[in-house]
Design a protein around this motif. Structure first.
Motif, PDB file in Angstrom:
ATOM      1  N   TYR A 188       0.858  -1.208   0.297  1.00 31.28           N
ATOM      2  CA  TYR A 188      -0.016  -0.101  -0.011  1.00 31.28           C
ATOM      3  C   TYR A 188       0.948   1.267   0.005  1.00 31.28           C
ATOM      4  CZ  TYR A 188      -3.590  -3.304   1.114  1.00 31.28           C
ATOM      5  OH  TYR A 188      -4.381  -4.683   1.146  1.00 31.28           O
ATOM      6  N   PRO A 243      -4.205   1.884  -8.303  1.00 26.65           N
ATOM      7  CA  PRO A 243      -3.002   1.253  -7.788  1.00 26.65           C
ATOM      8  C   PRO A 243      -1.709   1.409  -8.430  1.00 26.65           C
ATOM      9  CG  PRO A 243      -4.624  -0.423  -8.491  1.00 26.65           C
ATOM     10  CD  PRO A 243      -5.140   1.016  -8.678  1.00 26.65           C
ATOM     11  N   ASP A 275      -4.607   4.762  -4.128  1.00 25.15           N
ATOM     12  CA  ASP A 275      -4.466   3.634  -4.045  1.00 25.15           C
ATOM     13  C   ASP A 275      -5.763   2.551  -4.448  1.00 25.15           C
ATOM     14  OD1 ASP A 275      -1.699   3.232  -3.535  1.00 25.15           O
ATOM     15  OD2 ASP A 275      -1.825   2.989  -1.360  1.00 25.15           O
TER      16      ASP A 275
END
Length: 455
Positions: free
Chosen positions: A138, A305, A301
């Protein structure tokens, strides 16, 4: 588990004490009043603190990539303690209420705040890349959370200044004692960070962390290139120009919001204390900056992503890619344009400046939050800190340019021996910022097309 806990505590504490250069608007009124410093001198000192973050950023990035964040945190402790300690000593020894601009004091303060700027980039890289290279799955959340804590630093430090180092009656700040506090606190916190800030001991690539079934050696990632390869990419220069215009404008505002407020009349319900007005704007900037980073990081995110490279599958993401991260850069440029428009057509009193602080804080936070993810998606993770450092040379140029545009315009409209008053002090500056923010919006459209399917 214990080492990870200590690492998180270190990231938390170093990020909260790394923003000392951003509280300069609290110091500026006192330096102008008691030491007789002029607006160009104040702008130069503020510029040294902000722009001092950038000249060595690529070198700091290389240190992070090669040796990890501990070395940088240790060096940050030295820089911060020396810079704030020497500044405190300089101000305490300078004669008060000088009738002439104190050139020698201004020059030495410029050097000390440049040292603090170098301490800022050393600290910033240490906690941001300790987080992003540890919690790689992440990446944008890791960078967004750490950067949001960094965004809270001016709020924390300005609150400390208001509650413990300001006169309760007049609101005036004891600059000398506050700088002494910064020298001790930043030194101690970053020395602790030199012990606790780590990255995984083995070099693990982003694709391997994301998908153990399809490991890919770093050498197979076609994005891993040299610094020369980075500079040969035309899109790098477009991104750099965007950052010159957007972040240069934002940092000019951050450094000079105190004198912008001072140039305007106060309302009847508003305190006439300059220090209190400046402190309020610093807090608003800090809060909006922090909220922006906290919201933009997880959102980016989720919808965008970061792309990883896997030898068998090529460029992939662990979640569905819904839109380009360039959308966030476009939104930041648009918000900056709206903020400049507000200043040009709506601001009349000090009370109205709050929206400038909100817009600037959100813009500044959003750009810096998505930038590591954009950099990683386009140029890979192996040299992420180095590439990020090279890109951040552009705000150095932008901050210098915009700060001197502001300072020269103020100086042109300032009567001798007096402070500049009225919208005329900064109106031309914001017309310039409006034009460049619209130009930066056009750049994002080009990058969006050129990086389609990659960001």
């Amino acid at each position: 588990m214990l080492s990870t806990t200590l690492q998180c505590i270190a990231i938390f504490s170093t990020s909260l004490f790394a923003g000392g250069v951003f509280v300069f608007p609290l110091l500026a009124p006192a330096l102008m009043e008691h030491l007789g410093l002029t607006q160009p001198q104040l702008s130069t000192i503020a510029l040294a603190g902000l722009a001092g973050q950038y000249p060595f950023s690529s070198i700091v990035g290389k240190l992070i990539d090669r040796y990890g964040p501990r070395v940088c945190s240790f060096l940050a402790a030295i820089m911060f303690s020396a810079a704030f300690g020497l500044s405190s000593l300089e101000i305490s020894l300078a004669p008060e209420y000088s009738e002439r601009p104190n050139t020698a004091v201004a020059q030495r303060l410029t050097i000390y705040f440049a040292m603090a700027g170098l301490g800022t980039v050393l600290s910033y890289f240490s906690f941001v890349f300790s987080a992003t290279k540890t919690f790689t799955r992440y990446l944008t959340i890791a960078s967004g959370v750490t950067m949001s804590l960094f965004g809270l630093s001016p709020l924390l430090l300005s609150s400390i200044a208001s509650n413990f180092f300001s006169d309760a009656t007049t609101g005036s700040l004891d600059v000398t004692r506050f700088l002494q506090f910064l020298a001790v606190a930043t030194g101690v916190v970053h020395l602790a960070g030199a012990y606790a800030l780590t990255v995984p001991s083995t070099t693990t690539t982003l694709p391997r962390l994301l998908d153990n079934e399809h490991p890919a050696e770093c050498a197979t990632d076609p994005r891993d290139g040299s610094a020369v390869d980075l500079l040969r990419d035309p899109n790098f220069w477009l991104l750099a120009l965007y950052m010159i215009m957007v972040l240069g404008s934002c940092e000019m505002i951050i450094a000079n919001v105190g004198t912008i407020v001072l140039s305007l009349p106060a309302t009847l319900v508003q305190s006439l204390a300059t220090e209190q007005s400046a402190s309020l704007q610093v807090k608003i900037l800090s809060i909006s900056n922090t909220i922006s980073r906290l919201l933009v990081g997880p959102l980016a995110d989720f919808v965008s992503p970061v792309f990883s490279y896997q030898r068998l599958e090529g460029f992939t993401t662990i979640r569905k890619h819904r839109m380009s991260r360039i959308v966030f850069l476009s939104g930041a440029a648009s918000l900056l344009a709206l903020t400049c428009t507000w200043m040009l057509f709506s601001v009349q009193t000090r009370h109205d400046v709050w929206l400038l602080s909100v817009g600037t804080g959100i813009t500044y936070g959003a750009v810096f939050t998505v930038l590591p993810g954009v950099t990683c998606s386009i140029w890979g993770i192996r040299n992420l800190a180095r590439n990020f450092g090279v890109i951040t040379y552009s705000p150095f140029i932008g901050t210098t340019l915009y700060s001197y545009v502001y300072a020269l315009i103020v100086a042109r409209h300032t009567p001798e021996g007096m402070a500049c008053q009225g919208r005329i002090c900064w109106e031309s500056t914001f017309y310039f910022c409006l034009g460049t923010s619209l130009a930066s919006l056009g750049i994002t459209a080009i990058l969006w097309r050129n990086w389609s399917g990659r960001t």
